[in-house]
Design a protein around this motif. Structure first.
Motif, mmCIF file in Angstrom:
data_model
loop_
_atom_site.group_PDB
_atom_site.id
_atom_site.type_symbol
_atom_site.label_atom_id
_atom_site.label_comp_id
_atom_site.label_asym_id
_atom_site.label_seq_id
_atom_site.Cartn_x
_atom_site.Cartn_y
_atom_site.Cartn_z
ATOM 1 N N PHE A 168 0.839 -1.204 0.000
ATOM 2 C CA PHE A 168 0.000 0.000 0.000
ATOM 3 C C PHE A 168 0.878 1.260 0.000
ATOM 4 C CE2 PHE A 168 -1.958 3.412 2.508
ATOM 5 C CZ PHE A 168 -3.061 3.672 1.720
ATOM 6 N N PHE A 169 1.901 1.266 0.832
ATOM 7 C CA PHE A 169 2.784 2.432 0.854
ATOM 8 C C PHE A 169 3.464 2.628 -0.497
ATOM 9 C CE2 PHE A 169 2.385 2.625 5.453
ATOM 10 C CZ PHE A 169 2.401 3.996 5.639
ATOM 11 N N GLU A 170 3.821 1.532 -1.152
ATOM 12 C CA GLU A 170 4.450 1.655 -2.481
ATOM 13 C C GLU A 170 3.500 2.312 -3.463
ATOM 14 O OE1 GLU A 170 7.326 -2.282 -2.049
ATOM 15 O OE2 GLU A 170 5.991 -2.122 -3.770
ATOM 16 N N VAL A 171 2.229 1.913 -3.393
ATOM 17 C CA VAL A 171 1.224 2.499 -4.299
ATOM 18 C C VAL A 171 1.076 3.990 -4.019
ATOM 19 C CG1 VAL A 171 -1.235 2.537 -4.865
ATOM 20 C CG2 VAL A 171 -0.054 0.359 -4.665
ATOM 21 N N MET A 172 0.987 4.345 -2.745
ATOM 22 C CA MET A 172 0.787 5.753 -2.405
ATOM 23 C C MET A 172 1.994 6.587 -2.817
ATOM 24 S SD MET A 172 -2.169 5.590 -1.536
ATOM 25 C CE MET A 172 -2.879 7.030 -0.796
ATOM 26 N N GLU A 173 3.157 5.992 -2.706
ATOM 27 C CA GLU A 173 4.374 6.693 -3.116
ATOM 28 C C GLU A 173 4.348 6.926 -4.632
ATOM 29 O OE1 GLU A 173 7.711 4.700 -1.462
ATOM 30 O OE2 GLU A 173 9.019 6.447 -1.689
ATOM 31 N N ALA A 174 3.919 5.874 -5.362
ATOM 32 C CA ALA A 174 3.846 5.993 -6.821
ATOM 33 C C ALA A 174 2.841 7.067 -7.238
ATOM 34 C CB ALA A 174 3.454 4.650 -7.430
ATOM 35 N N LEU A 175 1.847 7.284 -6.408
ATOM 36 C CA LEU A 175 0.830 8.299 -6.710
ATOM 37 C C LEU A 175 1.218 9.676 -6.183
ATOM 38 C CD1 LEU A 175 -2.449 6.341 -5.883
ATOM 39 C CD2 LEU A 175 -1.720 7.118 -8.126
ATOM 40 N N ASP A 176 2.406 9.775 -5.630
ATOM 41 C CA ASP A 176 2.877 11.029 -5.030
ATOM 42 C C ASP A 176 1.993 11.503 -3.892
ATOM 43 O OD1 ASP A 176 5.120 11.314 -6.568
ATOM 44 O OD2 ASP A 176 4.026 12.310 -8.196
ATOM 45 N N HIS A 177 1.369 10.582 -3.219
ATOM 46 C CA HIS A 177 0.561 10.981 -2.059
ATOM 47 C C HIS A 177 1.513 11.250 -0.898
ATOM 48 C CE1 HIS A 177 -3.351 11.053 0.066
ATOM 49 N NE2 HIS A 177 -2.551 10.902 1.107
ATOM 50 N N PRO A 178 1.364 12.383 -0.219
ATOM 51 C CA PRO A 178 2.287 12.670 0.887
ATOM 52 C C PRO A 178 2.222 11.601 1.983
ATOM 53 C CG PRO A 178 0.596 14.401 0.662
ATOM 54 C CD PRO A 178 0.342 13.411 -0.424
ATOM 55 N N LEU A 179 3.327 10.898 2.181
ATOM 56 C CA LEU A 179 3.316 9.776 3.115
ATOM 57 C C LEU A 179 3.157 10.235 4.561
ATOM 58 C CD1 LEU A 179 5.974 7.334 1.610
ATOM 59 C CD2 LEU A 179 3.568 7.627 1.035
ATOM 60 N N GLU A 180 3.523 11.501 4.821
ATOM 61 C CA GLU A 180 3.385 11.996 6.207
ATOM 62 C C GLU A 180 1.917 12.179 6.605
ATOM 63 O OE1 GLU A 180 4.912 13.451 3.738
ATOM 64 O OE2 GLU A 180 4.298 15.544 3.515
ATOM 65 N N ASP A 181 1.018 12.138 5.621
ATOM 66 C CA ASP A 181 -0.416 12.224 5.947
ATOM 67 C C ASP A 181 -1.007 10.861 6.312
ATOM 68 O OD1 ASP A 181 -0.294 14.853 5.451
ATOM 69 O OD2 ASP A 181 -1.348 14.810 3.526
ATOM 70 N N ILE A 182 -0.169 9.846 6.295
ATOM 71 C CA ILE A 182 -0.661 8.508 6.632
ATOM 72 C C ILE A 182 -0.228 8.151 8.054
ATOM 73 C CG2 ILE A 182 -0.715 6.073 5.965
ATOM 74 C CD1 ILE A 182 0.154 6.953 3.141
ATOM 75 N N MET A 183 -1.203 7.850 8.894
ATOM 76 C CA MET A 183 -0.902 7.431 10.271
ATOM 77 C C MET A 183 -1.083 5.925 10.364
ATOM 78 S SD MET A 183 -2.824 10.115 12.794
ATOM 79 C CE MET A 183 -2.421 9.411 14.384
#
Ligand SMILES: Nc1ncnc2c1ncn2[C@@H]1O[C@H](COP(=O)(O)OP(=O)(O)OP(=O)(O)O)[C@@H](O)[C@H]1O
Ligand SMILES: [Mg+2]
Length: 432
Positions: free
Chosen positions: A318-333
């Protein structure tokens, strides 16, 4: 064509047209409604084609339409009636097992779907509820309401910027719905905050059960009117829980999930943000375009995991997908649920594997969680002193502190240009 008597001079009554090809059914429906002071049966039609004529002639508030009729089926007739008369609302009736009909009816613009046999109570409640939605439709068209360019526009209500918090787990059964429900209650308890709880786990959403609310009105009721979505319509559809939280429930049947496009879900969240301080959104564990739309529209994502290998593996993906989408990872708790220290994987190992810190921990308490679900009494109401409940309270406090810091605006292009996100990821090399 069948004429029915109707009393004169009672203007405020809900005027109902019955459509059914079976004479006994028409008569039974009329009997079920005859003692309701606020409802008046103004006529009955014997088939689809007849109903179009009768609706034109009588301009009913509500058409009670049977779906299976020999000449023209209820869905085609409904479409014709609603097109010709935007003031009329439609309640569809059908026998059990007609799941596809139900979906098509909602798409045709029906506001309610009653499965035969139904009680007089169910019928009357459906008619009143659908009728309550009506004034919004009778309002003058938007184009007339807009002030001419040279006029000074009326002051608009101050824009609220509520925060949406999505709960997601890349594995089913981890605890998203349990945490979402109690988190919403906890946030509502903190000061004067308006909290909405949204079930965007559209196929098999559980929030209604967890809150002991009947799915009398659900997100499916918004589907035919998504273009006209406003505060009034949302308020009609959301259900109040005794805790003060307002819940937007998932559709009553899985196939109705298809009624909601990702774009519709974004719209609903945007509208909710203008009304509520916090919007807690439960999601399904599949990473579909709908789920991605919700995650993108959220100010925080609570990624709920449990301490087991399959869940941790999926969280990493899931984190890999969010990274690929340029979603700010710091918004994920990262929220570790079902913590019990017995035979579980060590937290350091989890963090090292996922490469993200665990922000919050919630104790394992199967007995309490199960009792809460089975009784429809959330942990924070029925079992507030248990460690599991206290952990969720701590999470709520931590979250509201974090959200005070966040002042995020979703860029317009992120909203309009994000169709088919999951396909985009699958096409990009090196991921999954
Ligand atoms: N902290 C906890 N300790 C023990 N059991 C828990 C805990 N949280 C949730 N559960 C239990 O785990 C099961 C799944 O919980 P829940 O329905 O909240 O998860 P979910 O992620 O929403 O699942 P689904 O994928 O079905 O939507 C339920 O039986 C619930 O009672
Ligand atoms: Mg769930």
């Amino acid at each position: 064509m069948v004429s029915l008597q109707h009393p004169m001079g009672e203007e405020k009554r809900i005027r109902v047209l019955i459509v059914d090809d079976i004479p006994e059914t028409r008569e039974n429906l009329r009997k079920l409604l005859q003692f309701e002071g606020d409802i008046e049966v103004i006529g009955a039609a014997t088939g689809g084609a007849d109903s179009i004529e009768r609706a034109k002639e009588l301009a009913p508030d509500i058409v009670l339409m049977d779906i299976n009729m020999p000449d023209l089926d209820g869905i085609a007739a409904a479409e014709a009636i609603l097109q010709a008369s935007p003031h009329t609302q439609l309640v569809m009736m059908s026998v059990q097992g007609d799941a596809d009909y139900l979906r098509r009816s909602m798409l045709a613009g029906a506001r309610e779907f009653l499965t035969k046999p139904f009680t007089s109570d169910e019928l009357v409640t459906a008619i009143r509820r659908v009728h309550r939605l009506q004034p919004r439709i009778e309002a003058p068209p938007l184009i007339q309401r807009a002030p001419p360019l040279e006029e000074t526009p009326l002051p608009t209500k101050p824009e609220k910027r509520g925060k949406a918090i999505a709960l997601y787990s890349p594995k089913g059964g981890v605890g998203c719905s349990t945490i979402a429900t109690n988190l919403a209650i906890a946030l509502g308890e903190e000061g004067e905050r308006k909290v909405a709880l949204v079930d965007f786990s559209l196929q098999f959403g559980d929030l209604g059960v967890l809150l002991n609310l009947q799915p009398k009105s659900t997100v499916a009721d918004l589907a035919p009117h998504i273009e006209e979505l406003d505060d009034i319509l949302l308020d009609e559809v959301m259900q109040a829980h005794s805790s003060g939280v307002k819940a937007l429930l998932a559709p009553p049947r899985p196939e109705m999930a298809d009624l909601m496009a990702p774009e519709d879900m974004r719209r609903i969240l945007a509208q909710l943000k203008s009304i509520y301080d916090y919007i807690i959104v439960d999601t399904a564990s599949s990473l579909s375009d709908s789920t991605l739309a919700v995650l993108e529209s959220s100010d925080k994502i609570l990624l709920v995991i449990s301490p087991d290998i399959p869940t941790i593996k999926n969280a990493r993906l899931f984190f890999e997908v969010m990274e690929a989408l340029d979603h700010p990872l710091e918004d994920i708790m990262l929220v570790l649920n079902k913590v019990d220290g017995r035979g579980s994987i060590q937290e350091e190992k989890i963090e090292a594997s996922i490469k993200h810190p665990i922000a919050s921990r919630i104790s394992n308490d199967r007995e309490a969680a199960l009792a809460a679900a089975n009784q429809g009494i959330p942990l924070l109401i029925g079992q507030k002193n248990r460690p599991i409940s206290q952990d969720i309270l701590t999470l709520a406090r931590q979250l509201s502190r974090e959200l005070e810091k966040v002042e995020k605006t979703i860029p317009e292009e992120a909203v309009s240009g994000s169709k088919g996100l999951i396909k985009r990821i699958f096409r990009s090399p090196g991921i999954l």
